[in-house]
Design a protein around this motif. Sequence first.
Motif, PDB file in Angstrom:
ATOM      1  N   MET A 114     -42.659 -31.662 -58.735  1.00  0.00           N
ATOM      2  CA  MET A 114     -42.583 -30.908 -59.979  1.00  0.00           C
ATOM      3  C   MET A 114     -42.846 -29.434 -59.687  1.00  0.00           C
ATOM      4  N   MET A 115     -41.964 -28.592 -60.191  1.00  0.00           N
ATOM      5  CA  MET A 115     -42.123 -27.153 -60.048  1.00  0.00           C
ATOM      6  C   MET A 115     -42.662 -26.583 -61.353  1.00  0.00           C
ATOM      7  N   ALA A 116     -43.774 -25.877 -61.243  1.00  0.00           N
ATOM      8  CA  ALA A 116     -44.447 -25.325 -62.413  1.00  0.00           C
ATOM      9  C   ALA A 116     -44.233 -23.821 -62.476  1.00  0.00           C
ATOM     10  N   THR A 117     -43.948 -23.316 -63.668  1.00  0.00           N
ATOM     11  CA  THR A 117     -43.766 -21.883 -63.858  1.00  0.00           C
ATOM     12  C   THR A 117     -45.114 -21.164 -63.806  1.00  0.00           C
ATOM     13  N   ALA A 118     -45.134 -20.048 -63.096  1.00  0.00           N
ATOM     14  CA  ALA A 118     -46.308 -19.181 -63.058  1.00  0.00           C
ATOM     15  C   ALA A 118     -45.886 -17.828 -63.632  1.00  0.00           C
ATOM     16  N   PRO A 119     -46.061 -17.620 -64.948  1.00  0.00           N
ATOM     17  CA  PRO A 119     -45.633 -16.374 -65.576  1.00  0.00           C
ATOM     18  C   PRO A 119     -46.538 -15.216 -65.162  1.00  0.00           C
ATOM     19  N   PRO A 120     -46.115 -13.983 -65.415  1.00  0.00           N
ATOM     20  CA  PRO A 120     -46.917 -12.832 -64.985  1.00  0.00           C
ATOM     21  C   PRO A 120     -48.225 -12.663 -65.750  1.00  0.00           C
ATOM     22  N   ILE A 121     -48.377 -13.355 -66.873  1.00  0.00           N
ATOM     23  CA  ILE A 121     -49.635 -13.347 -67.598  1.00  0.00           C
ATOM     24  C   ILE A 121     -49.959 -14.773 -68.035  1.00  0.00           C
ATOM     25  N   SER A 122     -51.201 -15.012 -68.403  1.00  0.00           N
ATOM     26  CA  SER A 122     -51.650 -16.279 -68.996  1.00  0.00           C
ATOM     27  C   SER A 122     -51.791 -17.417 -68.003  1.00  0.00           C
ATOM     28  N   GLY A 123     -51.780 -17.165 -66.705  1.00  0.00           N
ATOM     29  CA  GLY A 123     -51.982 -18.236 -65.734  1.00  0.00           C
ATOM     30  C   GLY A 123     -50.746 -19.095 -65.547  1.00  0.00           C
ATOM     31  N   ASP A 124     -50.861 -20.120 -64.673  1.00  0.00           N
ATOM     32  CA  ASP A 124     -49.697 -20.976 -64.431  1.00  0.00           C
ATOM     33  C   ASP A 124     -49.698 -22.167 -65.374  1.00  0.00           C
ATOM     34  N   TRP A 125     -48.517 -22.758 -65.522  1.00  0.00           N
ATOM     35  CA  TRP A 125     -48.297 -23.842 -66.479  1.00  0.00           C
ATOM     36  C   TRP A 125     -48.068 -25.144 -65.711  1.00  0.00           C
ATOM     37  N   ARG A 126     -49.127 -25.768 -65.232  1.00  0.00           N
ATOM     38  CA  ARG A 126     -48.992 -26.941 -64.375  1.00  0.00           C
ATOM     39  C   ARG A 126     -48.793 -28.238 -65.148  1.00  0.00           C
ATOM     40  N   ASP A 127     -48.986 -28.212 -66.459  1.00  0.00           N
ATOM     41  CA  ASP A 127     -48.926 -29.447 -67.242  1.00  0.00           C
ATOM     42  C   ASP A 127     -47.799 -29.472 -68.262  1.00  0.00           C
ATOM     43  N   PHE A 128     -46.999 -28.421 -68.326  1.00  0.00           N
ATOM     44  CA  PHE A 128     -45.868 -28.417 -69.250  1.00  0.00           C
ATOM     45  C   PHE A 128     -44.790 -27.484 -68.714  1.00  0.00           C
ATOM     46  N   TYR A 129     -43.614 -27.595 -69.314  1.00  0.00           N
ATOM     47  CA  TYR A 129     -42.435 -26.828 -68.885  1.00  0.00           C
ATOM     48  C   TYR A 129     -42.166 -27.017 -67.384  1.00  0.00           C
ATOM     49  N   TYR A 218     -38.983 -24.846 -76.682  1.00  0.00           N
ATOM     50  CA  TYR A 218     -40.254 -24.562 -77.346  1.00  0.00           C
ATOM     51  C   TYR A 218     -41.026 -25.824 -77.712  1.00  0.00           C
ATOM     52  N   VAL A 219     -40.314 -26.843 -78.192  1.00  0.00           N
ATOM     53  CA  VAL A 219     -40.983 -28.060 -78.659  1.00  0.00           C
ATOM     54  C   VAL A 219     -40.950 -29.156 -77.596  1.00  0.00           C
ATOM     55  N   LEU A 220     -39.750 -29.579 -77.194  1.00  0.00           N
ATOM     56  CA  LEU A 220     -39.638 -30.720 -76.300  1.00  0.00           C
ATOM     57  C   LEU A 220     -40.232 -30.444 -74.922  1.00  0.00           C
ATOM     58  N   ARG A 221     -40.031 -29.233 -74.406  1.00  0.00           N
ATOM     59  CA  ARG A 221     -40.546 -28.913 -73.073  1.00  0.00           C
ATOM     60  C   ARG A 221     -41.921 -28.244 -73.119  1.00  0.00           C
ATOM     61  N   GLY A 222     -42.456 -28.081 -74.319  1.00  0.00           N
ATOM     62  CA  GLY A 222     -43.856 -27.735 -74.464  1.00  0.00           C
ATOM     63  C   GLY A 222     -44.227 -26.276 -74.374  1.00  0.00           C
ATOM     64  N   MET A 223     -43.263 -25.361 -74.540  1.00  0.00           N
ATOM     65  CA  MET A 223     -43.623 -23.957 -74.407  1.00  0.00           C
ATOM     66  C   MET A 223     -44.465 -23.450 -75.575  1.00  0.00           C
ATOM     67  N   TRP A 224     -44.569 -24.238 -76.628  1.00  0.00           N
ATOM     68  CA  TRP A 224     -45.466 -23.867 -77.724  1.00  0.00           C
ATOM     69  C   TRP A 224     -46.921 -23.780 -77.233  1.00  0.00           C
ATOM     70  N   ARG A 225     -47.215 -24.457 -76.128  1.00  0.00           N
ATOM     71  CA  ARG A 225     -48.577 -24.449 -75.588  1.00  0.00           C
ATOM     72  C   ARG A 225     -48.939 -23.113 -74.954  1.00  0.00           C
ATOM     73  N   ALA A 226     -47.941 -22.249 -74.751  1.00  0.00           N
ATOM     74  CA  ALA A 226     -48.190 -20.949 -74.114  1.00  0.00           C
ATOM     75  C   ALA A 226     -48.324 -19.828 -75.130  1.00  0.00           C
ATOM     76  N   GLY A 227     -48.465 -20.163 -76.396  1.00  0.00           N
ATOM     77  CA  GLY A 227     -48.702 -19.142 -77.414  1.00  0.00           C
ATOM     78  C   GLY A 227     -47.510 -18.214 -77.617  1.00  0.00           C
ATOM     79  N   TRP A 228     -47.822 -16.954 -77.918  1.00  0.00           N
ATOM     80  CA  TRP A 228     -46.764 -15.991 -78.214  1.00  0.00           C
ATOM     81  C   TRP A 228     -45.850 -15.754 -77.015  1.00  0.00           C
TER      82      TRP A 228
END
Length: 262
Positions: A114-129, A218-228
């Motif tokens: 599984m490849m997890a996105t690490a955006p430039p802010i807010s830490g990495d997203w290891r449990d969604f998207y 946003y919904v199915l892949r869980g990006m709502w968990r990353a806020g704005w």
Amino acid sequence: MSQNPPISAYIRTKNEERMIGDVIRAAQQVVSEVVLVDSGSTDKTIEIAEGLGARVVRSAWLGGGKQKRTGEDACVHDWLLDLDADEIVTPELAAEIRNVFAKGAPNVGAFEMMMATAPPISGDWRDFYLVDRRKLYDRRVVRQPDHPNWDQFKVPDGVAVGKLDGRLLHYSFRDLAQLEEKFNRNSSGRARDTKLKPFWQCALRMVLARPFYFLNHYVLRGMWRAGWYGFAMASIAAHGRWLKDAKMVEIHLRNRDAAKDD
């Protein structure tokens, strides 16, 4: 690195000094060789790579899959780890791979992770998207596609695929502006190289599908968990997918004009 499994990592590069050192060092936790396939870097990419013991192969840009094939051919070992210049092997993933190879080469043709996105802010997203990728494989069993755009192989029927639980971190963009540029660029290649669907399907998707693309991210892949920030990313990703539809409509219209001229 001498005690690492007989695995070669290859990385396609051009002006990747921002992260290439971190990528190589992370890969060296588990591989015995790192090979760069460089297509004309003018920054410090090559200097950094060679300073860390990586081998650099220079090649003009041949396209996504073709460039990976150059990397495959340049590697010493048959087991390969396919990395981009913004992908970091986590210590957990490295330890898991070492454990898998501890008793010799595994009896599978490839491993999925599984490849997890690490955006430039807010830490990495290891449990969604998360994105499922087959990045570790035996080149005697499967090869990357010989294609200028498609660069993800398909495992032949009957070939066993193992599963790794450790995460590969993908630092895929520096900011939202670059993310939008990437989606725009990728949509052009995919519209051009995907089998052209009938005009009515492309037009219907262009008119109606964009909200569904957004809901998928946003919904199915869980990006709502990353806020704005997740909302912004889901919006850009949906727009990027919509651009493929719009560009396919444009292809149809250009073809119509060309037919009229004939």
